[in-house]
Structures are given as structure tokens and as C-alpha cells.
Design a protein around this motif. Structure first.
Motif, short mmCIF file in Angstrom:
data_model
loop_
_atom_site.label_atom_id
_atom_site.label_comp_id
_atom_site.label_asym_id
_atom_site.label_seq_id
_atom_site.Cartn_x
_atom_site.Cartn_y
_atom_site.Cartn_z
N PRO A 32 1.68 -7.43 6.07
CA PRO A 32 0.47 -7.52 6.89
C PRO A 32 -0.08 -8.94 6.97
O PRO A 32 0.12 -9.73 6.04
CB PRO A 32 -0.53 -6.58 6.17
CG PRO A 32 0.31 -5.73 5.28
CD PRO A 32 1.50 -6.55 4.90
N GLN A 36 -5.20 -6.42 4.54
CA GLN A 36 -4.33 -5.39 3.95
C GLN A 36 -3.23 -5.99 3.07
O GLN A 36 -2.73 -5.32 2.18
CB GLN A 36 -3.70 -4.53 5.05
CG GLN A 36 -4.62 -3.44 5.58
CD GLN A 36 -3.86 -2.37 6.31
OE1 GLN A 36 -2.93 -2.65 7.07
NE2 GLN A 36 -4.24 -1.12 6.09
N THR A 39 -5.17 -5.80 -0.17
CA THR A 39 -5.56 -4.48 -0.66
C THR A 39 -4.41 -3.49 -0.73
O THR A 39 -4.41 -2.59 -1.58
CB THR A 39 -6.68 -3.90 0.22
OG1 THR A 39 -6.22 -3.81 1.58
CG2 THR A 39 -7.93 -4.76 0.16
N LYS A 40 -3.41 -3.64 0.17
CA LYS A 40 -2.28 -2.70 0.18
C LYS A 40 -0.96 -3.36 -0.20
O LYS A 40 -0.06 -2.69 -0.71
CB LYS A 40 -2.13 -2.05 1.56
CG LYS A 40 -3.38 -1.35 2.09
CD LYS A 40 -3.89 -0.27 1.16
CE LYS A 40 -2.96 0.91 1.07
NZ LYS A 40 -3.53 1.98 0.20
N PHE A 72 0.05 2.43 4.97
CA PHE A 72 -1.03 1.51 5.35
C PHE A 72 -2.23 2.24 5.96
O PHE A 72 -3.25 1.62 6.24
CB PHE A 72 -0.50 0.45 6.32
CG PHE A 72 0.39 -0.56 5.66
CD1 PHE A 72 -0.13 -1.58 4.90
CD2 PHE A 72 1.78 -0.47 5.77
CE1 PHE A 72 0.69 -2.50 4.27
CE2 PHE A 72 2.61 -1.38 5.14
CZ PHE A 72 2.06 -2.40 4.39
N ASP A 76 -8.06 1.83 1.37
CA ASP A 76 -7.87 0.57 0.66
C ASP A 76 -8.25 0.70 -0.81
O ASP A 76 -7.77 -0.08 -1.64
CB ASP A 76 -8.72 -0.53 1.30
CG ASP A 76 -8.22 -0.94 2.67
OD1 ASP A 76 -7.09 -0.54 3.01
OD2 ASP A 76 -8.94 -1.64 3.39
N LYS A 119 1.98 -6.29 -4.49
CA LYS A 119 0.53 -6.41 -4.41
C LYS A 119 0.04 -7.30 -5.54
O LYS A 119 0.37 -7.06 -6.71
CB LYS A 119 -0.14 -5.04 -4.50
CG LYS A 119 -1.66 -5.10 -4.46
CD LYS A 119 -2.26 -3.70 -4.50
CE LYS A 119 -3.78 -3.75 -4.52
NZ LYS A 119 -4.38 -2.40 -4.58
#
Length: 572
Positions: A32, A36, A39-40, A72, A76, A119
Motif C-alpha cells: 500500500p 495502510q 497499520t496493515k 486490507f 485497522d 508490518k
């Protein structure tokens, strides 16, 4: 957000049908470009449709496209593990359901699947089947997954686990640390069954920065080694990791200054300060008016005592982030400001009313129904937070608002634990705000990993106080700081203070207030159900002595013991 950006990956992937007419492998990578990524995370997925299955190709494609799309779309605030497992279970059920159209399930929609989610500074790996994930670090290629396959003859095996093979999915999960220059390799068996680790490591090293060349070389070399299967691989190199410098974090956190001392009549970003609602050493809360929208809001501002404390500032910033992601009529709504803020604050809906603490002062002996009218919606608010992988951690009477319209709402996100944010590393010591000691679960005080059962304990403590005008455990919770101190506590029945409390309700409180979280209810919904309806397990009969419940059995047992004693004495 102060922890945005930083993670950078170099990526490449290749797939070939090889000697087969159809390529039943599928693969995909998504990195992304927005928040995101923080957060993802970034995701790589590889799947190998089982050749013996008639819909293996469709299964592999569904696994890859479905996961990249649905992962996705999860909140979040969810942890990577919760998000991935939710999506994988749904995908597996769909594949298994489709496979029931075939005479044998293994002939339907069946595929291997390997996933790497990058992440912050962790790679979250999910794996089922015999595709693989490797990590190359410091010249050593390490296999991070294990094959779910059983050999049946030379060069032949069958899968013991795969997507779509069974209604119940068993996925391996592993969290692997990530370092700069690490290279992760995902491959299907058309490659790693014909190239050993040394050969794959040499190919990657020889290619240098050209990951595309390395992918193509692996396919070519596997074909030359006799691979008769589809061939697919992905390479991801860690180019940069998020925010390793504390100075960068501090600069982001302090981008907005603290607001000046506020008083009635002052204007901040078009919002007129009308009154101070509450003030504490950590923050202030004001009633403000937005003339453009003709609406009142509550404005929370940070305390000037912490204007140089990055941990406090981060905690304050995250309050509004959390609040915006909880959508429930039983949780106070966080509002986007009408103008771009020029200083640090956040807005929430203004709800005239009083806190539960104030209400309890006015109603020292509420009925059971009055208690339920407040506790049931409060529990629904906590459930809405728990569904978002968020634990309130400071459930107390002053954080439950009873509006003038009798609507009940959970307020204050200052102590929340959010699983998705806890996975994001920052180079500062995070602010660990404990809840109010009189209502906090023991695991908070003991520094153990929080769970939703901690909020259940706090809610039960409130119910106990509402019905008895006393705090549970004789008010000694706040004095306990060690495991030994907690184990010495003795639960005093609510009916001891208030004889109108039914035994079954008291038993529900006793369970929810267990010192050990393992002994509490699995979910708040079970607890509040037992507050409303008598649980047969807690019926009066179950609390009576055995002599009262079954006197014949008692006297028969006594007679048997006496007979044994008599026979023994005669024998000696």
C-alpha cells in the motif's frame, strides 16, 4: 500518524507453467502507498493449486485474490493474526463448500497457500500445504515453514493440509523478526523440489540487486534440473524499516503545539469555548460551540504538564485514532474537526448528562432492573470495542456516561490497548496507563498481557458496587501489587451486604470477579446474560449442603464408612 512510513521493499515475482499446458500456480504482492502500509503492512501471497483437484487453478487464484482483497478490508485496529485468520477461515469455508459439488472433496477446490505480511519490524507468516517461505540473512537461507505433506513413494506425496481440503482449517502461524537487507523467498514445489537451499541462495546472491533476474534464473535452473511442475517464486528485500530514530518520532509527535490555557469566550479553529466540563492532571475537557454547524462538541486537550513527554503525546494522539474506529451507539463518537487543527486536541460528541459515578451517588440503592438498564448498554459498548481488537482497560463509573435522554455511552480512550497498534514498533518507551486500581483486573497491575476478560472484571466490580454500595474484596484491590497479595483476597458475597441480591446473580458476579482470568466468562455477553437470567448451574439447590439436597445418600455413606470401620476393628 507519527509512525507512518519507513518500511520500504524491493519486490519481484515470476510464474511459469513449465512443461505443463496449464499454470495452476497463483501469486500476488500488495504494498500500500498510504497509512495502510503502517497499520496493515505489505503482503506477499503464493498458492499452488493441487493438480489432482479439478478446480485447483481456480482455488489458487481465489486464495490469492481473495486474501489480498479481504485482508486490507479488515479493521485497522485488528492484529495481523486476527485479520489473516478471519479471512483465511472464510476463504477455506467457501473453497470447501464449492468442493462439495465433486464426489471427492480432494478433487475439488484445493490449494496450498503461503503468506508473508510485513508490518513494522516483523514478518507475520501464514502457511498451509507444501509451498514454502525462506529468509536469506547474512548469507544463510533459512526455511521458515514446514511442509504439510506425507510421502507415499519416491517423488510422490499427498497433502495432509491445504485450503479447501477440510471444513476446519489448521494454518501454521509464525512471527519472524525483520532486519535491513533481509530477503524473503516464497516458492512453489516446482522450484524448491528441484533446487536445494544452497543453489537458491547462490542464485539470489549472484543476481545482486536484480531480484527479477534472480526469479527468472530460479525458474530456468529448476527446469534444467528436471522440474515437471508449474514454477513460481517471489522475492522481497527489506530496503528500509520504520522510524528507528527517536528524534524523528519526537518531531512528528510535536508537529502540533499544545493549546494555550483556555477559558470561556476564547476561539480555537472556529470553535468557541463555552465552559470547562472537567479537568485532571492529565487533560482538560471543554464544551465548545461550532457556529457553522450549529452544534456543540466536547473538546479534550492535553495537559501542559506533559508538553515535552513524547510517550504521553503519543497516547493522547492515539485516543482520537481509536475513537474514530469504534462505531457504536453505546460508545462516545469522535468527530473530525471542522477546520485543520492548529494545536493538539480532539473533538467528541457533546452528551449532556452525568457519569455513572454521579448517578450512583444519587441512587445509593438501585434495583436490579435499574442496574441492568445501565450495565447492558455499557457491555454492548465494550463488546463493540472488543470486536475491533480494542480493550478499554479503564472501565469505571466515571467512564460511563448516562445522558439526559437516558442513553448510556462508554467514554475516554486514554488507556485503550489496540492489538493492531501494539504491533507497530516505535523507538520510545510507550506510556502504559493503568486503569483505576479499585476497578482494575489483577493482570493489569501485574503487567500481564491484557485481554477482554480484564474489562469484564471491571464491569463486574461496578455491578457489585451498584448493588451493595461496597467495593468487591472489601475494597482491598487497590492495595494489591503482587500475585501473592491477590491470592490472599477472599470474595465476600454481594448478598452479605444486600440480602435482596439473588444467589444466582451473586454467583455470576463471583465468577466474573475471579482473580484468575481463566476462571471468568469467555465473553462479556455470557456474563450479562447470567445477570439477567438465572443460570441453572447457580440454582439454589446447587448451593445447599449435600445433607439438605440428598439426606439418604449422606446417611448411606456414613453407614458404609461405619461398617468398614467395624469390619477392620474385628479383623484386628
Amino acid at each position: 500518524m507519527h509512525f507512518d512510513g519507513g518500511l520500504k521493499l524491493a519486490i519481484a515475482q515470476r510464474s511459469s507453467a513449465g512443461q505443463k499446458s496449464v499454470n495452476e500456480d497463483s501469486l500476488g504482492i500488495c504494498v500500500p502507498k498510504d497509512e495502510q502500509l503502517t497499520t496493515k503492512g505489505a503482503v506477499a501471497v503464493i498458492a499452488d493449486g493441487v493438480s489432482a483437484a479439478e478446480a485447483g487453478k481456480e482455488a489458487a487464484e481465489t486464495c490469492v485474490t481473495g486474501f489480498l482483497s479481504d485482508y486490507f478490508s479488515t479493521p485497522d485496529s485488528w492484529s495481523v493474526k486476527r485479520s489473516a485468520q478471519q479471512v483465511l477461515n472464510a476463504l477455506n469455508r467457501w473453497l470447501y463448500g464449492q468442493g462439495q459439488n465433486y464426489l471427492q472433496a480432494e478433487k475439488g477446490y484445493v490449494s496450498t497457500l503461503s503468506i508473508a505480511v510485513f508490518k513494522s519490524q516483523t514478518a507475520h507468516l501464514f502457511h498451509v500445504g507444501d509451498s514454502r517461505i525462506y529468509r536469506l540473512r547474512d548469507g544463510c537461507l533459512e526455511l521458515l515453514t514446514r511442509d504439510h505433506a506425507m510421502p507415499i513413494s519416491r517423488g510422490k506425496s499427498y497433502l495432509t493440509r491445504a485450503m479447501g481440503l477440510d471444513i476446519n482449517l489448521d494454518v501454521d502461524y509464525r512471527a519472524a523478526d525483520v532486519a535491513l537487507a533481509d530477503i524473503f523467498l516464497l516458492s512453489t514445489d516446482g522450484i524448491h523440489d528441484f533446487l536445494n537451499s544452497s543453489r537458491m541462495q547462490a542464485i539470489i546472491s549472484d543476481a545482486g540487486d536484480d531480484l527479477d533476474q534472480a526469479c527468472q534464473r530460479m525458474i530456468d535452473d529448476a527446469l534444467a534440473a528436471g522440474s515437471d511442475d508449474n514454477l513460481s517464486c517471489q522475492l522481497l528485500r527489506i530496503e528500509a524499516l520504520p522510524l528507528e530514530d527517536a528524534g524523528d518520532v519526537y518531531r512528528k509527535l510535536t508537529a502540533l503545539p499544545f493549546p494555550p490555557p483556555l477559558s470561556a469566550g476564547m476561539v480555537v479553529d472556529g470553535l468557541v469555548i463555552e465552559d470547562e466540563i472537567h479537568a485532571s492532571p492529565r487533560s482538560q475537557l471543554y464544551k465548545v460551540y461550532d457556529a457553522t454547524a450549529d452544534r456543540h462538541y466536547a473538546m479534550k486537550t492535553p495537559s501542559a504538564n506533559f508538553n515535552d513527554d513524547p510517550a504521553y503525546i503519543e497516547r493522547f494522539i492515539l485516543e482520537s485514532w481509536v475513537g474514530r474506529r469504534i462505531q457504536s451507539e453505546y460508545v462516545i463518537e469522535v468527530i473530525d474537526p471542522p477546520q485543520t487543527p492548529t494545536c493538539l486536541y480532539y473533538l467528541s460528541a457533546f452528551e449532556p448528562g452525568k457519569t455513572l459515578g454521579q448517578w450512583m451517588t444519587d441512587h445509593p440503592q438501585p434495583s436490579t432492573q435499574q442496574m441492568l438498564d445501565i450495565i447492558l448498554p455499557a457491555a454492548k459498548g465494550l463488546q463493540a470495542m472488543h470486536r475491533r481488537d480494542t480493550i478499554h482497560q479503564d472501565v469505571k463509573p466515571d467512564n460511563i456516561l448516562i445522558g439526559d435522554n437516558a442513553r448510556v455511552k462508554i467514554i475516554d480512550f486514554g488507556s485503550c490497548y489496540v492489538a493492531g497498534l501494539a504491533e507497530i514498533a516505535v523507538p520510545i518507551i510507550r506510556d502504559r496507563v493503568l486503569g483505576t486500581a479499585q476497578y482494575s483486573a489483577p493482570e493489569h497491575v501485574l503487567g500481564r498481557r491484557p485481554s477482554t476478560k480484564a474489562d469484564q472484571f471491571s464491569l463486574a466490580a461496578i455491578v457489585f458496587e451498584m448493588l451493595t454500595a461496597h467495593k468487591p474484596y472489601q475494597g482491598r484491590l487497590e492495595n494489591c501489587t503482587t500475585t501473592a497479595a491477590f491470592t490472599r483476597l477472599e470474595y465476600i458475597s454481594a448478598s452479605h451486604y444486600n440480602p435482596h441480591v439473588p444467589l444466582w446473580l451473586d454467583a455470576a458476579l463471583c465468577r466474573a470477579l475471579s482473580i484468575s482470568p481463566e476462571l471468568r466468562y469467555n465473553d462479556i455477553s455470557e456474563f450479562v446474560h447470567d445477570l439477567q437470567f438465572p443460570n441453572p448451574v447457580y440454582s439454589k439447590d446447587n448451593f445447599q449442603p449435600l445433607l439438605s439436597r440428598n439426606p439418604l445418600m449422606v446417611w448411606q455413606g456414613i453407614s458404609l464408612i461405619l461398617l468398614i470401620c467395624l469390619i477392620w476393628s474385628l479383623g484386628h
